[in-house]
Design an enzyme around this catalytic site. Sequence first.
Site, PDB file in Angstrom:
ATOM      1  CG  HIS A 111      -0.210   0.166   2.528  1.00 17.08           C
ATOM      2  ND1 HIS A 111       0.481  -0.875   3.114  1.00 17.08           N
ATOM      3  CD2 HIS A 111      -0.070   1.229   3.363  1.00 17.08           C
ATOM      4  CE1 HIS A 111       1.001  -0.464   4.260  1.00 17.08           C
ATOM      5  NE2 HIS A 111       0.688   0.817   4.426  1.00 17.08           N
ATOM      6  CG  ASP A 136      -5.063  -0.509   0.937  1.00 14.85           C
ATOM      7  OD1 ASP A 136      -6.197  -0.139   0.595  1.00 14.85           O
ATOM      8  OD2 ASP A 136      -4.716  -0.649   2.126  1.00 14.85           O
ATOM      9  CE  LYS A 138      -6.303   2.315   3.948  1.00 13.84           C
ATOM     10  NZ  LYS A 138      -6.297   0.838   3.827  1.00 13.84           N
ATOM     11  CE1 TYR A 168      -1.031  -4.412  12.000  1.00 13.25           C
ATOM     12  CE2 TYR A 168      -2.498  -3.900  13.842  1.00 13.25           C
ATOM     13  CZ  TYR A 168      -1.348  -4.505  13.346  1.00 13.25           C
ATOM     14  OH  TYR A 168      -0.525  -5.198  14.199  1.00 13.25           O
ATOM     15  NE  ARG A 237      -5.770 -11.054  18.465  1.00  8.58           N
ATOM     16  CZ  ARG A 237      -4.765 -10.979  17.612  1.00  8.58           C
ATOM     17  NH1 ARG A 237      -4.748 -11.766  16.550  1.00  8.58           N
ATOM     18  NH2 ARG A 237      -3.784 -10.135  17.815  1.00  8.58           N
ATOM     19  CD  GLU A 306      -2.099 -11.933  14.015  1.00  6.41           C
ATOM     20  OE1 GLU A 306      -2.720 -11.879  15.104  1.00  6.41           O
ATOM     21  OE2 GLU A 306      -1.098 -11.244  13.759  1.00  6.41           O
ATOM     22  NE  ARG A 353      -0.738  -0.822  14.008  1.00  2.79           N
ATOM     23  CZ  ARG A 353      -0.603  -0.277  12.796  1.00  2.79           C
ATOM     24  NH1 ARG A 353       0.370  -0.671  12.002  1.00  2.79           N
ATOM     25  NH2 ARG A 353      -1.443   0.646  12.371  1.00  2.79           N
ATOM     26  CE  LYS A 376       4.918  -4.986  10.043  1.00  2.00           C
ATOM     27  NZ  LYS A 376       3.808  -4.071  10.428  1.00  2.00           N
TER      28      LYS A 376
END
Length: 427
Positions: A111, A136, A138, A168, A237, A306, A353, A376
């Site tokens: 994205h 993505d 957007k 996310y 979740r 996940e 995060r 990352k």
Amino acid sequence: MCLFEGRKLSFLFCLAASVTVYSVIYLWTKTQIEPKLINSPSCRPFATECKAFLPGTEEGVEWHRQDCQVERFIVNNQLQCSNLTKDLHFITRPLSREEEDYPLAFIMTIHKEFELFVRVLRAIYMPQNVYCIHVDAKAPPEYQDAVRKIVGCFKNAFLSTQSESVTYGGFSRLQADVNCMKDLVGSSIGWRKVVNLCGQDFPISSNLELVQYMKSKNWRDRNMTPGVKQPGYMRYRTEFQHREITGSRVALKGWGMKKSLPPHNLQIYFGTAYYALTRAFVDFVLKSNISHDLLEWSKDTYSPDEHYWVTLNHIKEAPGSYIDGEWEGNVRAIKWSDQVGTVHDGCKGHYVRDICIFGVGDLPWIINQNQMFANKFDKTYPEALDCLEQWHRNKVLNQATVPIEPSWLLATQKNSSSRSFNSSAGA
């Protein structure tokens, strides 16, 4: 005669003036179209810390990067497909028979950060593989256009036919992968396993190492979905309904509305969103009532990618399932903030995060991890990616069983032989 000479001089003066004006206009226009890239971040030298990972870095020998074309493509978008693979140093032939006989499929969801996308694609690209790119919905139009143009230059790469606006932790992230799987099963390339990536991953393993790992005794006929039975602290979740606020976040629906029990009495698992799946398993995902019902049930859960893959991989009906599997599978090298002192020695970049954005100081740890990819990276620490990218390309070319094309080199060594990259990949 004087009148003639006067007219001649006037003509020559006008001609000279016209040439000067047109020259200025041409040079100004050329400058706008082809901006100077001397100070481009793509042309920066390797960081001092990188020397430990590159061969031939003895005193007096320097690596010179040839990788300014990525930035040029971003700036003026002038590269033609006929020159793109050479100018951007893509590998254009299978590097071994073993790799050619075991094509892989890749799903990339992206994205932002076009240059990072190009560099990741270049690192994993092999002409025998196939690549589905999900952009993505957007993302800015100019970003989407740039991705579309470069992907269109490869016969074995394409954009997902259906694009999601990804949030996310939302169902949209899982749906993006499913969209690409629908496209991949229609590919004429007989890929054997599919691996998913995000735009901030970068490979540690070479394509040959990926193939050998997928074909190894433990994984030859198995899916790789690291995870365990859902821990109690993760049950919120899937026990409560969530709603996706498009492009923003995922939030609880109402005041904690309970969900129905999972379909087919499935035991829900929790694990990584990353995987390596057999083609038969992908067919199962797209055709089975069990997988369809679980997908539908997962739409109002938190971060369903996940639990979805790892849950399906623990049922006997799924081809290649690993019912007794837990965290096995070397899919990602990640530095989580709560693993300092146990798994790693801390993040040398910074956390986002609770995941480390790698800096140069993280490279020794990354390279020593026996993982497929690292996560990352971003533009905050460009030197880290520069170094890892060169280290990875050295390793890839060292393992090749075919002659090396000069355009495949990302950097050359001053006063060194043309095969100097082959001395030691530092692997």
